[in-house]
Design a protein around this motif. Structure first.
Motif, PDB file in Angstrom:
ATOM      1  N   ARG A  67      32.493  39.563   0.518  1.00 35.45           N
ATOM      2  CA  ARG A  67      31.483  38.573   0.142  1.00 35.45           C
ATOM      3  C   ARG A  67      31.173  37.654   1.327  1.00 35.45           C
ATOM      4  O   ARG A  67      32.074  37.155   1.994  1.00 35.45           O
ATOM      5  CB  ARG A  67      31.984  37.724  -1.025  1.00 35.45           C
ATOM      6  N   SER A  68      29.902  37.435   1.544  1.00 33.10           N
ATOM      7  CA  SER A  68      29.467  36.592   2.650  1.00 33.10           C
ATOM      8  C   SER A  68      29.733  35.119   2.364  1.00 33.10           C
ATOM      9  O   SER A  68      29.472  34.635   1.264  1.00 33.10           O
ATOM     10  CB  SER A  68      27.973  36.792   2.913  1.00 33.10           C
ATOM     11  N   ARG A  69      30.207  34.404   3.376  1.00 30.12           N
ATOM     12  CA  ARG A  69      30.339  32.956   3.269  1.00 30.12           C
ATOM     13  C   ARG A  69      28.997  32.261   3.434  1.00 30.12           C
ATOM     14  O   ARG A  69      28.827  31.124   2.987  1.00 30.12           O
ATOM     15  CB  ARG A  69      31.283  32.429   4.348  1.00 30.12           C
ATOM     16  N   MET A  70      28.078  32.919   4.099  1.00 30.27           N
ATOM     17  CA  MET A  70      26.812  32.282   4.448  1.00 30.27           C
ATOM     18  C   MET A  70      25.704  32.547   3.435  1.00 30.27           C
ATOM     19  O   MET A  70      24.879  31.669   3.173  1.00 30.27           O
ATOM     20  CB  MET A  70      26.345  32.766   5.827  1.00 30.27           C
ATOM     21  N   ASN A  71      25.636  33.744   2.896  1.00 33.67           N
ATOM     22  CA  ASN A  71      24.542  34.146   2.006  1.00 33.67           C
ATOM     23  C   ASN A  71      25.128  34.637   0.697  1.00 33.67           C
ATOM     24  O   ASN A  71      25.781  35.676   0.661  1.00 33.67           O
ATOM     25  CB  ASN A  71      23.698  35.242   2.661  1.00 33.67           C
TER      26      ASN A  71
END
Length: 362
Positions: free
Chosen positions: A293-297
């Motif tokens: 899982r992306s931290r940004m998006n």
């Protein structure tokens, strides 16, 4: 004036302190009597801005001395073609990982220049995970291995790298300066500025110097040659001066936050809080494999798709901007880059919980 929380994937939110400083210097930069937008790119004033931006970036990422820092025009999408044009040289192929929409676009452009070996793909899994490194089909005689460690549209992110002797070229547009990296593991890093660095219009390139020897200046357009850009300090022609100036202000702001290691801890906390709210909900869900899982998006979908337009309408009215997912995938997406404060994430979570209670929990 009341500022909204902007969850756009790019052009994205900038730190308010940076905007205020740019505002205060807009008409007169440091007593020069003109705006940065008006001064000559050859002037000592702008040259000092450019050198400051390079120096700060080198410090923030601990960039080794055998790398060049370039500020390039055209956007990261232009570099999808510019990279193979520069680095194929006498090689007959290049390796690419296919982990989402942006890596797929890079592959499409590279095919115009060379044989592309798709060394691993998760397209058959709807780009919800990352290929296992031990399953990759790597051509060790290829020019390089290209990868996209954060897919902005799909919300997939990985931070480890495959074991290979190939130069690794990475599109870090959505993650640069958001987490610690070892630059020495890469042949080249490039990143569009409009997510974690500044406004659209400039691409940061960090290139290992030995790779510049591959650039054929007799064949390449002069403004496309990374070697030529390095030789001319990113100023073959007029660079995007204001975008570089704002990038320098963002670098200065980031140093004031404690640097990359400090902001990484904040980003971890923001992402953990938002994903926890999604996972505990009956209305919202995230399709990406947990460890990627992306931290940004952060994309999420609603169990009742008929509520999507109402969700977007009410979130907009609540001052939570640009939460619609990319047009190619739909759903929702919250981009929580460095400039997004925890208060913005908390406001989004509060709205999501309230919306679920009013429209789905009854």
């Amino acid at each position: 004036m009341s500022r909204s929380f902007n969850f756009c994937s790019g052009p994205a939110a900038l730190p308010e302190a940076v905007l205020k400083k740019a505002q205060s210097e807009l008409l007169d930069w440091h007593g020069a009597g003109v705006s940065v937008m008006e001064m000559s790119h050859r002037s000592s004033e702008f040259t000092s801005i450019l050198e400051s931006a390079k120096t700060r970036l080198i410090r923030l990422l601990d960039i080794p001395s055998n790398y060049e820092v370039l500020f390039v025009q055209g956007g990261a999408s232009t570099l999808f073609a510019q990279i193979p044009a520069n680095f194929i040289a006498d090689h007959t192929s290049a390796c690419y990982l296919d982990t989402g929409a942006w890596s797929a676009k890079a592959i499409k452009e590279a095919k115009k220049y060379t044989n592309v070996v798709v060394s691993g793909s998760t397209k058959d899994k709807n780009y919800t995970t990352v290929p296992a490194w031990d399953s990759l089909n790597l051509d060790e005689n290829a020019a390089y291995l290209h990868l996209t460690p954060n897919e902005t549209i799909g919300g997939v992110e990985f931070d480890d790298l495959p074991e290979t002797d190939l130069p690794i070229i990475a599109d870090l547009s959505s993650t640069i300066l958001s987490r610690s990296i070892d630059v020495s593991k890469y042949g080249m890093i490039y990143a569009g500025a409009q997510k974690n660095v500044g406004p659209a219009g400039v691409v940061i390139c960090i290139v290992r110097k030995d790779l510049l020897e591959r650039c054929d200046n007799d064949r390449l357009p002069s403004t496309w040659s990374f070697a030529n850009l390095a030789k001319n300090n990113s100023m073959i022609n007029t660079p995007p001066t204001f975008a570089i100036y704002l990038a320098d202000l963002v670098f200065e702001w980031l140093e004031g936050q404690g640097g990359v290691e400090a902001i990484e801890k904040v980003n971890e906390a923001k992402a953990e809080r938002l994903y926890r709210a999604i996972d505990e909900s009956k209305l919202y869900s995230n399709p990406i494999e947990l460890k990627y899982r992306s931290r940004m998006n952060v994309p999420f979908v609603l169990a009742d798709e008929s509520l999507e337009s109402l969700f977007l309408q009410e979130s907009e009215e609540a001052g939570l901007k640009t939460l619609a997912g990319h047009r190619s995938v739909g759903g929702m997406r919250a981009s929580i880059y460095n400039a997004m404060p925890m208060e913005g994430v908390d406001a989004l979570i509060k709205f999501m919980q309230d919306f679920e209670m009013r429209h789905y929990g009854a």
